[in-house]
Design an enzyme around this catalytic site. Structure first.
Site, PDB file in Angstrom:
ATOM      1  CD  GLU A  85      -1.073  -0.391   3.723  1.00 23.46           C
ATOM      2  OE1 GLU A  85      -1.973  -1.232   3.617  1.00 23.46           O
ATOM      3  OE2 GLU A  85      -0.864   0.265   4.733  1.00 23.46           O
ATOM      4  CB  CYS A  98       3.507   7.447   2.961  1.00 18.86           C
ATOM      5  SG  CYS A  98       4.121   6.222   4.112  1.00 18.86           S
ATOM      6  CB  CYS A 105       7.893  -5.089   8.317  1.00 19.40           C
ATOM      7  SG  CYS A 105       9.266  -4.194   9.091  1.00 19.40           S
ATOM      8  CB  CYS A 109       7.647  -2.083  15.924  1.00 18.43           C
ATOM      9  SG  CYS A 109       9.252  -1.635  15.228  1.00 18.43           S
ATOM     10  CB  CYS A 112       4.259  -1.577  13.768  1.00 18.81           C
ATOM     11  SG  CYS A 112       4.194  -1.281  11.999  1.00 18.81           S
ATOM     12  CB  CYS A 326       1.896   1.602   9.377  1.00 14.92           C
ATOM     13  SG  CYS A 326       2.199   3.271   9.933  1.00 14.92           S
TER      14      CYS A 326
END
Ligand code: SAH
Length: 334
Positions: A85, A98, A105, A109, A112, A326
């Protein structure tokens, strides 16, 4: 769209072709936006056939667009079916996008959404470039600013990200000024050191999110590998070498890292450094229990930093209700 000017020039040189052809080919693709090799009228037939053989102008696809005032969120489908995205934001200073740098990922974290989707692979350079080209075509306007802050850790995909920036920054590429491009990292120190040796003005942002190692290691496992003292040393070196100001991102998590004492500890940590702190109101997501700090707590944190002489801003909120946080759109699209 994987090739930087230098890579394309090397490709042409191998065929004994003069270097100005590189600029002409870039112009067709990135400026005239012609995506059919047969229409490259100043390129000879033999080279056109080679280009057709060696390159593809078949784009990734826009799968879905969510729109809200001042913000649009794009979901893309890649050629292997993976999804990523990007978010377009209208600021008073221009249009910024962005973009994502990986499918998923690995940084995990705690707060996130992207970390819930384990990294499947790095994005290729062209998959980053095409996010920008497709958004420009969709809105029929030029993008002025690019931040690499979407899904993924850009410094875990370093070479492709550097090539991507080189292409979008090139005068015959998308010609986006280097000062208008920002890379955000969770703090992969060896790559920060590599990045500081590049002779350009691209901005660096660091996701810090905590003022001490105990808290940061709980929130961001990467801190167990590169802790705060190591990271701060690298940033001081970066600032000394590049003379550029670094952005420190600090996501405001209710009752976790937003206490008065956290603000004071943060101010002490950053005192005297050429940085500015960007306080990010947390985007709550369904799967993660962290809550967003109240406006009062954010304002108080802000004032404490300000009083201590730290440059600080509060990030404008975009798209909370269109799943622009995110990784949210991506993770709900399966
Ligand atoms: N991996 C890079 C870039 C992607 S994350 C990095 O860590 O910087 C971009 C920024 O969004 C980071 O500062 C990240 O910590 C923050 N972020 C992640 N989830 C968020 C959420 N739900 N709300 C607000 N900010 C978030």
């Amino acid at each position: 769209m994987n090739y930087t000017p230098q890579m394309l020039q090397d490709y042409l040189a191998q065929k004994g072709i003069k270097s100005f052809k590189q600029k002409q080919i870039y112009e067709w693709i990135y400026q005239k936006k012609i995506y059919d090799f047969d229409l490259f009228s100043n390129v000879g037939k033999t080279l056109i056939n080679d280009l057709k053989k060696d390159f593809s102008l078949d784009f990734i696809k826009i799968e879905k667009v969510l729109e809200a005032p001042l913000v649009k969120k794009f979901l893309f489908r890649l050629k292997d079916g993976e999804k990523i995205e990007a978010v377009l934001m209208e600021h008073d200073y221009g249009l910024s996008v962005c973009i994502s740098s990986q499918v998923g990922c690995n940084m995990t974290c705690a707060f996130c959404e992207s970390g819930r989707l384990k990294k499947k692979r790095n994005l290729q350079t062209y998959e980053m470039v095409e996010q920008i080209i497709l958004i420009e075509a969709y809105i029929k306007k030029r993008i002025s600013h690019v931040v690499i802050m979407g899904i993924g850790e850009p410094f875990d995909n370093y070479d492709n990200v550097i090539n991507f920036i080189t292409i979008i920054n090139d005068a015959k590429g998308l010609a986006i000024g280097s000062r208008h491009i920002t890379v955000s990292t969770c703090g992969i120190v060896p790559k920060i050191k590599e990045f500081m040796n590049l002779d350009w003005q691209v901005n660096l942002a660091i996701s810090l999110h905590a003022p001490n190692d105990t808290l940061r290691s709980q929130l961001m496992p990467v801190n167990k590998v590169y802790n705060i003292p190591t990271l701060i040393d690298a940033l001081k070196e970066y600032i000394a070498k590049t003379n550029r100001r670094v952005t420190i991102e600090y996501v405001m998590l209710n009752m976790v890292n937003d206490r008065e004492s956290d603000a004071m500890e943060l101010a002490k940590l950053l005192k005297g450094m050429n940085v500015y702190v960007n306080l990010i109101p947390y985007n709550e997501t369904a799967h993660i229990e962290f809550k967003k700090s109240s406006k009062e707590r954010i304002d108080k944190f802000f004032n404490t930093l300000k009083k201590a002489g730290i440059n600080v801003t509060i990030r404008k909120e975009f798209g909370g209700n269109i799943k622009a946080a995110c990784g949210q759109l991506r993770s709900e699209s399966d």
